[in-house]
Design a protein around this motif. Structure first.
Motif, PDB file in Angstrom:
ATOM      1  N   THR A   1      -4.329   8.230 -12.993  1.00  0.00           N
ATOM      2  CA  THR A   1      -3.681   9.489 -12.626  1.00  0.00           C
ATOM      3  C   THR A   1      -3.890   9.684 -11.128  1.00  0.00           C
ATOM      4  O   THR A   1      -4.969  10.093 -10.691  1.00  0.00           O
ATOM      5  CB  THR A   1      -4.280  10.652 -13.425  1.00  0.00           C
ATOM      6  OG1 THR A   1      -4.145  10.376 -14.819  1.00  0.00           O
ATOM      7  CG2 THR A   1      -3.565  11.941 -13.075  1.00  0.00           C
ATOM      8  N   LEU A   2      -2.868   9.389 -10.371  1.00  0.00           N
ATOM      9  CA  LEU A   2      -3.033   9.332  -8.923  1.00  0.00           C
ATOM     10  C   LEU A   2      -3.453  10.649  -8.305  1.00  0.00           C
ATOM     11  O   LEU A   2      -4.125  10.658  -7.275  1.00  0.00           O
ATOM     12  CB  LEU A   2      -1.746   8.816  -8.280  1.00  0.00           C
ATOM     13  CG  LEU A   2      -1.525   7.321  -8.499  1.00  0.00           C
ATOM     14  CD1 LEU A   2      -0.114   6.921  -8.105  1.00  0.00           C
ATOM     15  CD2 LEU A   2      -2.542   6.507  -7.727  1.00  0.00           C
TER      16      LEU A   2
ATOM     17  N   ASN B   1       5.576   9.390  -4.175  1.00  0.00           N
ATOM     18  CA  ASN B   1       5.187   9.877  -5.504  1.00  0.00           C
ATOM     19  C   ASN B   1       6.019   9.242  -6.607  1.00  0.00           C
ATOM     20  O   ASN B   1       5.510   8.922  -7.678  1.00  0.00           O
ATOM     21  CB  ASN B   1       5.339  11.396  -5.561  1.00  0.00           C
ATOM     22  CG  ASN B   1       4.319  12.102  -4.699  1.00  0.00           C
ATOM     23  OD1 ASN B   1       3.218  11.611  -4.488  1.00  0.00           O
ATOM     24  ND2 ASN B   1       4.679  13.252  -4.185  1.00  0.00           N
TER      25      ASN B   1
ATOM     26  N   ASN C   1       4.783   5.654  -7.128  1.00  0.00           N
ATOM     27  CA  ASN C   1       3.326   5.444  -7.244  1.00  0.00           C
ATOM     28  C   ASN C   1       2.850   4.365  -6.273  1.00  0.00           C
ATOM     29  O   ASN C   1       2.074   3.473  -6.634  1.00  0.00           O
ATOM     30  CB  ASN C   1       2.949   5.055  -8.672  1.00  0.00           C
ATOM     31  CG  ASN C   1       2.990   6.241  -9.617  1.00  0.00           C
ATOM     32  OD1 ASN C   1       3.194   7.366  -9.202  1.00  0.00           O
ATOM     33  ND2 ASN C   1       2.824   5.970 -10.894  1.00  0.00           N
ATOM     34  N   THR C   2       3.332   4.478  -5.066  1.00  0.00           N
ATOM     35  CA  THR C   2       3.061   3.448  -4.062  1.00  0.00           C
ATOM     36  C   THR C   2       2.540   4.076  -2.776  1.00  0.00           C
ATOM     37  O   THR C   2       3.026   5.129  -2.350  1.00  0.00           O
ATOM     38  CB  THR C   2       4.329   2.635  -3.778  1.00  0.00           C
ATOM     39  OG1 THR C   2       4.744   1.982  -4.980  1.00  0.00           O
ATOM     40  CG2 THR C   2       4.091   1.586  -2.696  1.00  0.00           C
TER      41      THR C   2
ATOM     42  N   TRP D   1      -4.298  11.607  -2.664  1.00  0.00           N
ATOM     43  CA  TRP D   1      -2.944  11.639  -3.219  1.00  0.00           C
ATOM     44  C   TRP D   1      -2.439  13.055  -3.450  1.00  0.00           C
ATOM     45  O   TRP D   1      -1.323  13.389  -3.098  1.00  0.00           O
ATOM     46  CB  TRP D   1      -2.915  10.856  -4.536  1.00  0.00           C
ATOM     47  CG  TRP D   1      -1.529  10.649  -5.024  1.00  0.00           C
ATOM     48  CD1 TRP D   1      -0.755  11.511  -5.749  1.00  0.00           C
ATOM     49  CD2 TRP D   1      -0.721   9.488  -4.799  1.00  0.00           C
ATOM     50  NE1 TRP D   1       0.475  10.968  -5.987  1.00  0.00           N
ATOM     51  CE2 TRP D   1       0.526   9.728  -5.422  1.00  0.00           C
ATOM     52  CE3 TRP D   1      -0.928   8.288  -4.129  1.00  0.00           C
ATOM     53  CZ2 TRP D   1       1.542   8.785  -5.392  1.00  0.00           C
ATOM     54  CZ3 TRP D   1       0.079   7.355  -4.109  1.00  0.00           C
ATOM     55  CH2 TRP D   1       1.301   7.610  -4.732  1.00  0.00           C
TER      56      TRP D   1
ATOM     57  N   ARG E   1       2.575   7.994   1.174  1.00  0.00           N
ATOM     58  CA  ARG E   1       2.718   7.732  -0.255  1.00  0.00           C
ATOM     59  C   ARG E   1       4.117   8.085  -0.711  1.00  0.00           C
ATOM     60  O   ARG E   1       4.787   8.933  -0.123  1.00  0.00           O
ATOM     61  CB  ARG E   1       1.699   8.541  -1.052  1.00  0.00           C
ATOM     62  CG  ARG E   1       1.982  10.040  -1.105  1.00  0.00           C
ATOM     63  CD  ARG E   1       0.858  10.805  -1.656  1.00  0.00           C
ATOM     64  NE  ARG E   1       1.029  12.176  -1.986  1.00  0.00           N
ATOM     65  CZ  ARG E   1       1.451  13.173  -1.225  1.00  0.00           C
ATOM     66  NH1 ARG E   1       1.859  12.935  -0.009  1.00  0.00           N
ATOM     67  NH2 ARG E   1       1.489  14.420  -1.655  1.00  0.00           N
TER      68      ARG E   1
ATOM     69  N   SER F   1      -0.926   1.509 -10.771  1.00  0.00           N
ATOM     70  CA  SER F   1      -0.591   1.824 -12.152  1.00  0.00           C
ATOM     71  C   SER F   1      -1.875   1.957 -12.953  1.00  0.00           C
ATOM     72  O   SER F   1      -2.924   1.418 -12.583  1.00  0.00           O
ATOM     73  CB  SER F   1       0.301   0.740 -12.760  1.00  0.00           C
ATOM     74  OG  SER F   1      -0.337  -0.519 -12.724  1.00  0.00           O
TER      75      SER F   1
END
Length: 122
Positions: free
Chosen positions: A27-28, A73, A76-77, A52, A71, A24
């Motif tokens: 911006t991944l 999306n 966010n993991t 990412w 990942r 968190s």
């Protein structure tokens, strides 16, 4: 920025575990997320990473064919699926983020999670 690693535990040789890294505050799409590990008395070493935006993955030779990084999306993991675990995989596992990549050196990474312990023992 926060990276929250979880999923470690005690597992027998040959077993499996899945680690999670919830990210968190960044911006991944602009980052590479990686897993490192540090065994007692040893330096922290790169395990696996994922760019990412592209989903491009890369691995240390010692885990190729046994570990898979992926990942989600929506969450966010980043996950690290670890199969066929060996005694030598025992370590504290850390997730980290860097804005470029792919990088395999700890100094390239700006942000670090708190670590989760994986113990492989019979």
């Amino acid at each position: 920025v926060q990276l929250q690693a979880s999923g470690g535990g005690l597992v027998q040789p040959g077993g499996s575990l899945r680690l999670s890294c919830a990210a968190s505050g960044l911006t991944l799409d602009d980052y590479t997320i990686a897993w490192f590990r540090q065994a007692p008395g040893k330096e922290r070493e790169f395990v696996a990473g994922i760019r990412w935006s592209l989903g491009t993955t890369y691995y240390a030779d010692s885990v190729k064919g046994r570990f898979t990084i992926s990942r989600d999306n929506a969450k966010n993991t980043v996950y690290l699926q670890m199969n066929r675990l060996e005694f030598e995989d025992t370590a504290v596992y850390y997730c980290a983020a860097e804005p470029y990549g792919p990088g395999t050196r700890t100094g390239q990474y700006n942000y670090w999670g708190q670590g989760t312990l994986v113990t492989v023992s019979s």
